[in-house]
Design a protein around this motif. Structure first.
Motif, PDB file in Angstrom:
ATOM      1  N   TRP A   1       0.889  -1.290  -0.022  1.00 55.35           N
ATOM      2  CA  TRP A   1      -0.130   0.129   0.249  1.00 55.35           C
ATOM      3  C   TRP A   1       0.976   1.163   0.060  1.00 55.35           C
ATOM      4  N   PHE A   2       0.242   2.149  -0.396  1.00 53.82           N
ATOM      5  CA  PHE A   2       0.884   3.590  -0.444  1.00 53.82           C
ATOM      6  C   PHE A   2       0.078   4.673   0.074  1.00 53.82           C
ATOM      7  N   THR A   3       0.488   5.629   1.017  1.00 49.64           N
ATOM      8  CA  THR A   3      -0.355   6.745   1.406  1.00 49.64           C
ATOM      9  C   THR A   3       0.708   7.895   1.394  1.00 49.64           C
ATOM     10  N   GLU A   4      -0.176   9.080   1.105  1.00 47.04           N
ATOM     11  CA  GLU A   4       0.397  10.366   0.985  1.00 47.04           C
ATOM     12  C   GLU A   4       0.031  11.183   2.650  1.00 47.04           C
ATOM     13  N   THR A   5       1.240  11.195   3.393  1.00 46.54           N
ATOM     14  CA  THR A   5       1.150  11.528   4.763  1.00 46.54           C
ATOM     15  C   THR A   5       1.155  12.956   4.977  1.00 46.54           C
ATOM     16  N   PHE A   6       1.608  13.942   4.285  1.00 43.34           N
ATOM     17  CA  PHE A   6       1.240  15.387   4.263  1.00 43.34           C
ATOM     18  C   PHE A   6       1.628  15.847   3.178  1.00 43.34           C
TER      19      PHE A   6
ATOM     20  N   ASN B   1      -4.714   4.577  10.267  1.00 42.76           N
ATOM     21  CA  ASN B   1      -4.251   5.628   9.362  1.00 42.76           C
ATOM     22  C   ASN B   1      -4.979   7.014   9.584  1.00 42.76           C
ATOM     23  N   ARG B   2      -5.024   7.377  10.855  1.00 40.19           N
ATOM     24  CA  ARG B   2      -5.487   8.767  11.191  1.00 40.19           C
ATOM     25  C   ARG B   2      -4.231   9.346  11.749  1.00 40.19           C
ATOM     26  N   MET B   3      -4.353  10.670  11.612  1.00 36.52           N
ATOM     27  CA  MET B   3      -3.504  11.574  12.133  1.00 36.52           C
ATOM     28  C   MET B   3      -4.433  12.633  13.031  1.00 36.52           C
ATOM     29  N   LEU B   4      -3.941  13.324  13.969  1.00 31.96           N
ATOM     30  CA  LEU B   4      -4.287  14.378  14.799  1.00 31.96           C
ATOM     31  C   LEU B   4      -3.785  15.711  14.650  1.00 31.96           C
ATOM     32  N   TRP B   5      -4.488  16.775  14.454  1.00 32.37           N
ATOM     33  CA  TRP B   5      -3.933  18.148  14.215  1.00 32.37           C
ATOM     34  C   TRP B   5      -4.322  18.905  15.554  1.00 32.37           C
ATOM     35  N   ILE B   6      -3.189  19.199  16.217  1.00 39.78           N
ATOM     36  CA  ILE B   6      -3.573  20.023  17.282  1.00 39.78           C
ATOM     37  C   ILE B   6      -2.848  21.445  17.477  1.00 39.78           C
ATOM     38  N   PRO B   7      -3.697  22.486  17.341  1.00 42.16           N
ATOM     39  CA  PRO B   7      -3.100  23.910  17.118  1.00 42.16           C
ATOM     40  C   PRO B   7      -2.286  24.314  18.351  1.00 42.16           C
ATOM     41  N   GLU B   8      -1.668  25.327  18.155  1.00 41.38           N
ATOM     42  CA  GLU B   8      -1.086  26.002  19.360  1.00 41.38           C
ATOM     43  C   GLU B   8      -1.976  26.543  20.166  1.00 41.38           C
ATOM     44  N   GLY B   9      -1.534  26.475  21.669  1.00 38.71           N
ATOM     45  CA  GLY B   9      -2.453  26.637  22.739  1.00 38.71           C
ATOM     46  C   GLY B   9      -3.299  25.762  23.399  1.00 38.71           C
ATOM     47  N   PHE B  10      -2.845  24.409  22.941  1.00 35.73           N
ATOM     48  CA  PHE B  10      -3.270  23.102  23.661  1.00 35.73           C
ATOM     49  C   PHE B  10      -2.160  22.300  24.399  1.00 35.73           C
ATOM     50  N   ALA B  11      -2.350  22.055  25.499  1.00 38.49           N
ATOM     51  CA  ALA B  11      -1.532  20.893  26.208  1.00 38.49           C
ATOM     52  C   ALA B  11      -1.964  19.384  25.595  1.00 38.49           C
ATOM     53  N   HIS B  12      -0.897  18.670  25.231  1.00 43.00           N
ATOM     54  CA  HIS B  12      -0.876  17.291  24.613  1.00 43.00           C
ATOM     55  C   HIS B  12      -0.334  16.361  25.516  1.00 43.00           C
ATOM     56  N   GLY B  13      -0.991  14.940  25.384  1.00 45.55           N
ATOM     57  CA  GLY B  13      -0.312  13.846  25.952  1.00 45.55           C
ATOM     58  C   GLY B  13      -1.053  12.484  25.272  1.00 45.55           C
ATOM     59  N   PHE B  14      -0.427  11.480  25.528  1.00 46.09           N
ATOM     60  CA  PHE B  14      -0.839  10.303  25.178  1.00 46.09           C
ATOM     61  C   PHE B  14      -0.422   8.905  25.962  1.00 46.09           C
ATOM     62  N   ILE B  15      -1.139   8.044  25.619  1.00 48.94           N
ATOM     63  CA  ILE B  15      -0.885   6.769  26.349  1.00 48.94           C
ATOM     64  C   ILE B  15      -1.024   5.604  25.320  1.00 48.94           C
ATOM     65  N   ALA B  16       0.230   4.917  25.528  1.00 51.86           N
ATOM     66  CA  ALA B  16       0.624   4.010  24.764  1.00 51.86           C
ATOM     67  C   ALA B  16      -0.329   2.597  24.853  1.00 51.86           C
ATOM     68  N   LEU B  17      -1.040   1.915  24.104  1.00 50.46           N
ATOM     69  CA  LEU B  17      -1.875   0.956  24.319  1.00 50.46           C
ATOM     70  C   LEU B  17      -1.398  -0.403  24.112  1.00 50.46           C
TER      71      LEU B  17
END
Length: 322
Positions: free
Chosen positions: A25-30, A113-129
């Motif tokens: 497969w092929f995908t354009e990521t940006f 195959n999802r991305m998330l756009w988080i603009p300036e002015g946000f705190a960000h975190g994640f947990i590895a599942l």
């Protein structure tokens, strides 16, 4: 590429187009042009250019966050998981935002195959599942240690619904982060002014931003001027006004505004055609770091009057102190 707004409209899920056959497969990521165009169709500002890419690997149960950088080094982030799975969380920490203190979570996996756009002015975190989770993200500013901030991942006022609470792996630094209430109490400190975003109207033909006196411009407009073709390394401003109120908007390119009320200073990037900053009377202001294509439009509530200018910083401080 398909963009989906979350319950916080500025945070965007990006669904990628994947082309698959017997070979793989092929995908354009940006694609900057497509990404910017899709944001504008939603009435959102396009971000500053991405200047840094980061890649982390986390074991199952590792929680990183909630992290942010303060202005003028705030980071917008375009995040993606290329191996494993993660629950990604963005918290709105913009004091003037109608969704201030709200959060949104999105599951990102190598399969969806999802991305998330988080603009300036946000705190960000994640947990590895899952084990061996690889997290990639692009940022609109480089890392600045002096500007970094964090909020406790388990803050009761935020009440983020983290999974796997009994098996979390959290760094000592993240586990000693300040509360959201502390951030809320100090968010306005040092902020002489804040940038505001104006609504963007448009369709496939282009975009339109309306500025209307006594509406989204909070004064009658008596004078309009703009700065353009500023030479490299040149800074402008370096004055205050006794009575004049102005609104500055970077309709092309970008520049950095320094605002000083005699007690505190703050930096603000004007880096979108629908982003403006109000310059009230008796605020010392300077403009720096003009991009070659910068056009800075300024609306004023009165005509030019030299006697209204304060051009010496020492005189400005004397007047403020008096």
């Amino acid at each position: 590429m398909k963009l989906l707004q979350t319950k916080i409209p500025d945070v965007i899920i990006v669904e990628l187009d994947v082309y698959e056959d017997h070979r793989g497969w092929f995908t354009e990521t940006f694609n900057e042009t497509r990404f910017h165009g899709a944001l504008l169709e939603l009435g959102l500002s396009k971000p500053r250019a991405f200047v840094q890419d980061n890649h982390s690997m986390s074991h199952r149960g590792v929680l990183r966050g909630l992290h942010f950088q303060r202005a003028p080094y705030a980071q917008g982030k375009l995040v993606r998981v290329v191996r494993g799975a993660a629950l990604d969380v963005a918290v709105d920490i913009r004091p003037s935002s109608p969704t201030f203190g709200q959060w949104v979570s999105v599951e990102l996996t190598e399969a969806n195959n999802r991305m998330l756009w988080i603009p300036e002015g946000f705190a960000h975190g994640f947990i590895a599942l899952e084990n061996d989770t690889h997290f990639l993200y692009k940022t609109t500013d480089v890392y600045h240690k002096e500007a970094e901030g964090n909020i406790h991942w388990n803050d009761p006022d935020l009440a983020i619904d983290w999974p796997m609470r009994d098996a979390l792996i959290v760094s000592e630094k993240d586990d000693q982060a300040a509360s959201f209430r502390h951030h809320q109490d100090t968010a306005g400190e040092g902020l002489v002014a804040q940038t505001e975003l104006f609504k963007v109207l448009g369709d496939h033909r282009g975009q339109l931003v309306v500025l209307q006196a006594l509406d989204n411009v909070p004064f009658p407009i008596k004078r309009v001027y703009y700065l353009t073709e500023t030479l490299p390394g040149v800074s402008r401003g370096f004055h205050a006004h006794r009575e004049l109120t102005q609104l500055a908007i970077c309709v092309s390119g970008r520049c950095r505004m320094l605002m000083d009320d005699g007690t505190s200073r703050s930096d603000h990037w004007l880096d979108a055609f629908n982003k403006g900053i109000l310059i009230p009377p008796m605020v010392w202001h300077e403009m720096h770091d003009f991009s070659p294509d910068c056009v800075l439009l300024v609306l004023a509530d009165d005509h030019y009057e030299e006697a209204d200018y304060i051009r010496e910083y020492s005189e400005f401080l004397d007047i403020k102190n008096a």
